[in-house]
Design an enzyme around this catalytic site. Structure first.
Site, PDB file in Angstrom:
ATOM      1  N   ASP A  52      -8.522  -5.526   4.317  1.00  0.00           N
ATOM      2  CA  ASP A  52      -9.959  -5.240   3.876  1.00  0.00           C
ATOM      3  C   ASP A  52     -10.865  -5.155   5.123  1.00  0.00           C
ATOM      4  OD1 ASP A  52     -11.420  -5.105   1.247  1.00  0.00           O
ATOM      5  OD2 ASP A  52     -12.747  -5.861   2.737  1.00  0.00           O
ATOM      6  N   TYR A  70     -22.720  -4.996   4.564  1.00  0.00           N
ATOM      7  CA  TYR A  70     -22.098  -6.216   3.855  1.00  0.00           C
ATOM      8  C   TYR A  70     -22.507  -7.547   4.851  1.00  0.00           C
ATOM      9  CZ  TYR A  70     -19.205  -3.290   1.096  1.00  0.00           C
ATOM     10  OH  TYR A  70     -18.780  -2.395   0.123  1.00  0.00           O
ATOM     11  N   ARG A 108      -0.408 -10.633  -5.656  1.00  0.00           N
ATOM     12  CA  ARG A 108      -1.803 -11.211  -5.616  1.00  0.00           C
ATOM     13  C   ARG A 108      -1.942 -12.897  -6.122  1.00  0.00           C
ATOM     14  NH1 ARG A 108      -6.900 -12.479  -6.334  1.00  0.00           N
ATOM     15  NH2 ARG A 108      -8.480 -11.556  -5.710  1.00  0.00           N
ATOM     16  N   ARG A 117      -6.936   3.085  -1.438  1.00  0.00           N
ATOM     17  CA  ARG A 117      -6.465   1.919  -2.546  1.00  0.00           C
ATOM     18  C   ARG A 117      -5.271   2.332  -3.153  1.00  0.00           C
ATOM     19  NH1 ARG A 117     -10.733  -1.482  -4.140  1.00  0.00           N
ATOM     20  NH2 ARG A 117     -11.881  -2.017  -2.335  1.00  0.00           N
ATOM     21  N   ARG A 151      -5.069  -3.338  -7.862  1.00  0.00           N
ATOM     22  CA  ARG A 151      -4.833  -3.821  -9.082  1.00  0.00           C
ATOM     23  C   ARG A 151      -4.471  -2.783 -10.160  1.00  0.00           C
ATOM     24  NH1 ARG A 151     -11.091  -6.212  -8.892  1.00  0.00           N
ATOM     25  NH2 ARG A 151     -10.885  -4.269  -7.766  1.00  0.00           N
TER      26      ARG A 151
HETATM   27  O1  CP3 Z   1      -6.421   1.734   0.391  1.00  0.00           O
HETATM   28  C1  CP3 Z   1      -5.631   0.654   0.536  1.00  0.00           C
HETATM   29  O2  CP3 Z   1      -4.870   0.624  -0.439  1.00  0.00           O
HETATM   30  C2  CP3 Z   1      -5.609  -0.256   1.549  1.00  0.00           C
HETATM   31  C3  CP3 Z   1      -6.507  -1.621   1.204  1.00  0.00           C
HETATM   32  C4  CP3 Z   1      -8.052  -1.533   1.230  1.00  0.00           C
HETATM   33  C5  CP3 Z   1      -8.791  -2.611   0.592  1.00  0.00           C
HETATM   34  N1  CP3 Z   1     -10.188  -2.490   0.696  1.00  0.00           N
HETATM   35  C6  CP3 Z   1      -7.993  -3.693  -0.521  1.00  0.00           C
HETATM   36  C7  CP3 Z   1      -8.908  -4.204  -1.391  1.00  0.00           C
HETATM   37  C8  CP3 Z   1      -8.880  -0.818   1.969  1.00  0.00           C
HETATM   38  C9  CP3 Z   1      -8.787   0.399   2.972  1.00  0.00           C
HETATM   39  C10 CP3 Z   1     -10.031  -1.291   1.796  1.00  0.00           C
HETATM   40  C11 CP3 Z   1     -11.490  -0.829   2.430  1.00  0.00           C
HETATM   41  C12 CP3 Z   1     -12.729  -1.449   1.770  1.00  0.00           C
HETATM   42  N2  CP3 Z   1     -13.048  -2.665   1.432  1.00  0.00           N
HETATM   43  C13 CP3 Z   1     -13.889  -0.587   1.693  1.00  0.00           C
HETATM   44  C14 CP3 Z   1     -13.921   0.837   2.292  1.00  0.00           C
HETATM   45  C15 CP3 Z   1     -13.444   1.683   1.077  1.00  0.00           C
HETATM   46  C16 CP3 Z   1     -14.182   1.684  -0.092  1.00  0.00           C
HETATM   47  O3  CP3 Z   1     -13.442   1.264  -1.094  1.00  0.00           O
HETATM   48  O4  CP3 Z   1     -15.223   2.119  -0.255  1.00  0.00           O
HETATM   49  C17 CP3 Z   1     -14.993  -1.600   1.406  1.00  0.00           C
HETATM   50  C18 CP3 Z   1     -16.357  -0.983   1.159  1.00  0.00           C
HETATM   51  C19 CP3 Z   1     -14.383  -2.681   0.994  1.00  0.00           C
HETATM   52  C20 CP3 Z   1     -15.137  -4.073   0.683  1.00  0.00           C
HETATM   53  C21 CP3 Z   1     -14.586  -4.474  -0.703  1.00  0.00           C
HETATM   54  N3  CP3 Z   1     -13.386  -5.113  -0.874  1.00  0.00           N
HETATM   55  C22 CP3 Z   1     -15.103  -4.715  -1.877  1.00  0.00           C
HETATM   56  C23 CP3 Z   1     -16.701  -4.319  -2.295  1.00  0.00           C
HETATM   57  C24 CP3 Z   1     -14.297  -5.356  -2.617  1.00  0.00           C
HETATM   58  C25 CP3 Z   1     -14.582  -5.896  -4.107  1.00  0.00           C
HETATM   59  C26 CP3 Z   1     -14.760  -4.865  -5.065  1.00  0.00           C
HETATM   60  C27 CP3 Z   1     -13.205  -4.234  -5.812  1.00  0.00           C
HETATM   61  O5  CP3 Z   1     -13.051  -2.932  -5.680  1.00  0.00           O
HETATM   62  O6  CP3 Z   1     -12.451  -4.978  -5.902  1.00  0.00           O
HETATM   63  C28 CP3 Z   1     -13.188  -5.578  -2.011  1.00  0.00           C
HETATM   64  C29 CP3 Z   1     -12.045  -6.197  -2.466  1.00  0.00           C
HETATM   65  C30 CP3 Z   1     -10.568  -5.447  -2.444  1.00  0.00           C
HETATM   66  N4  CP3 Z   1     -10.195  -4.672  -1.217  1.00  0.00           N
HETATM   67  C31 CP3 Z   1      -9.686  -5.373  -3.293  1.00  0.00           C
HETATM   68  C32 CP3 Z   1      -8.596  -4.668  -2.766  1.00  0.00           C
HETATM   69  C33 CP3 Z   1      -7.128  -4.082  -3.596  1.00  0.00           C
HETATM   70  C34 CP3 Z   1      -9.557  -5.711  -4.585  1.00  0.00           C
HETATM   71  C35 CP3 Z   1      -9.453  -7.294  -4.561  1.00  0.00           C
HETATM   72  C36 CP3 Z   1      -8.481  -8.117  -5.667  1.00  0.00           C
HETATM   73  O7  CP3 Z   1      -7.498  -7.921  -5.995  1.00  0.00           O
HETATM   74  O8  CP3 Z   1      -9.285  -8.700  -6.570  1.00  0.00           O
END
Ligand code: CP3
Length: 355
Positions: free
Chosen positions: A82, A160, A45, A32, A36
């Site tokens: 994602d 999910y 975004r 990540r 944000r």
């Molecule tokens: O690592 C990186 O910078 C690459 C981008 C990336 C995102 N999600 C962007 C994201 C990667 C590799 C993921 C993987 C991901 N997504 C996982 C596995 C890794 C982990 O974090 O456990 C999982 C379980 C998800 C599913 C997911 N995506 C959830 C549960 C959420 C909402 C909760 C949260 O943390 O916001 C997301 C949204 C998400 N994915 C955001 C980002 C930057 C936030 C979205 C926003 O801008 O509001």
């Protein structure tokens, strides 16, 4: 950087380190690393209709992928996307609600899984913008920075898809796995098929390494872990390793505890991502079998100060002289001050093994 590696000498330092090369200081990137906590992420975004739209806009997703590199010069970029793009590609309804996280049309029975199987034929067309993002990032990376493609591992993606979003107890998905094993197996098989193709297309578009995220690996008993976590990943990696032996794969089965040992033994895995709870002595033991990646507490990164210095140095001093990639034990959290990430990048960059 000096190295001894089985990868071609022309490969980037990050790719060579995943092959076991030991550099003067470890390579690093952060899960990540785009997100944000960065004001420029929030600005980009805001140009998209929502998070799914953001992932499907190659111009914006490429820009976001490159943002943390400009500030911190990580050794690798990770595709901005994602793990839920795979369910999206299968035609499952997906939405990200503000403050609530992802919401999917829960698939809890044979009929719902059959609909997703029928959706597979449109998979590549639906996720084509992701491949275009990979191409754009690959064309715009600094020469020594590697590009990591990724997907969720089948078990975590299935949680999910069956729960219909994030979960605390994973009761629905585990009930399905126990009550209707053939139906759940069909879902896992579909995810394996879709994910293998998805990752192959990312490689074709320019990904130089891959990571499989198995965020919820840690919730299963050991025999279920072997069947739903290890076995599907083994199948994906076997295909990738036979067709693309030059592309290293990092597996991150978060929360695996002592079962990390089983994960490290999957043939074709190059590196193992470890979470924050893994004791460094155990991590060192794992390092005798495989390249280890991790495991700074994302909360200590948000906290900063002396606590950050101490925690980062302890990891570097324990693991830094072996086959290692520095990372967090999970993703950067939104309240993290960007200057703490700069401090961490400097700590890693300036660290040297004691002789
Ligand atoms: O690592 C990186 O910078 C690459 C981008 C990336 C995102 N999600 C962007 C994201 C990667 C590799 C993921 C993987 C991901 N997504 C996982 C596995 C890794 C982990 O974090 O456990 C999982 C379980 C998800 C599913 C997911 N995506 C959830 C549960 C959420 C909402 C909760 C949260 O943390 O916001 C997301 C949204 C998400 N994915 C955001 C980002 C930057 C936030 C979205 C926003 O801008 O509001």
């Amino acid at each position: 950087m000096n190295s001894a590696s089985s990868a071609p000498a022309t490969a980037k330092p990050f790719v060579r380190s995943l092959r076991g090369a030991i550099h003067e200081r470890p390579c690093f990137w952060l899960m990540r690393q785009a997100g944000r906590y960065l004001p420029e992420y929030r600005a980009t975004r805001a140009q998209a209709k929502g998070f799914v739209d953001l992932c499907l806009r190659p111009d914006l997703a490429c820009e976001i992928t490159l943002q943390p590199l400009r500030r911190y010069g990580m050794d690798a970029a990770i595709l901005f996307s994602d793990i839920l793009m795979v369910p999206y590609g299968l035609g499952q309804g997906l939405e990200f609600r503000e403050g609530e996280g992802p919401v999917l049309d829960a698939a809890r029975d044979k009929a719902a899984i059959a609909r997703l199987e029928a959706g597979f034929q449109d998979f590549d067309a639906r996720v084509a913008p992701v491949y275009e993002t990979v191409r754009r990032v690959a064309a715009n990376l600094p020469d020594t920075t590697a590009l990591i493609g990724f997907a969720g591992a089948p078990w975590t993606v299935a949680t999910y898809m069956v729960e219909g979003g994030s979960s605390k107890d994973f009761a629905n998905v585990r009930l399905l796995a126990y009550r209707d094993r053939p139906a759940f197996q069909a879902l896992i098989d579909l995810i394996v098929r879709a994910t293998t193709g998805y990752l192959k297309r990312q490689i074709a578009a320019g990904a130089e390494a891959l990571q499989l995220f198995d965020t919820w690996a840690g919730v299963l008993p050991e025999d279920e872990y072997a069947h739903w976590v290890i076995e599907p990943v083994r199948r994906i990696v076997a295909t990738l390793a036979s067709e693309h032996p030059d592309i290293p794969v990092i597996f991150f089965p978060k929360g695996s505890g002592t079962l990390y040992e089983t994960a490290a033994a999957i043939p074709g895995i190059s590196a193992l991502g470890i979470d924050t709870a893994v004791p460094l002595a155990f991590a060192r033991h794992l390092q005798s079998k495989i390249v280890v990646q991790g495991n700074l507490d994302p909360i200590v990164l948000a906290a900063g100060g002396d606590a950050l210095e101490r925690a980062a140095r302890r990891i570097l001093d324990t693991l830094g002289a072996g086959p290692f990639v520095f990372n967090l034990g999970h993703g950067v959290i939104p309240p993290t001050p960007p200057e703490n990430v700069a401090r961490l990048a400097a700590i890693v960059r300036d660290w040297r093994a004691a002789r």
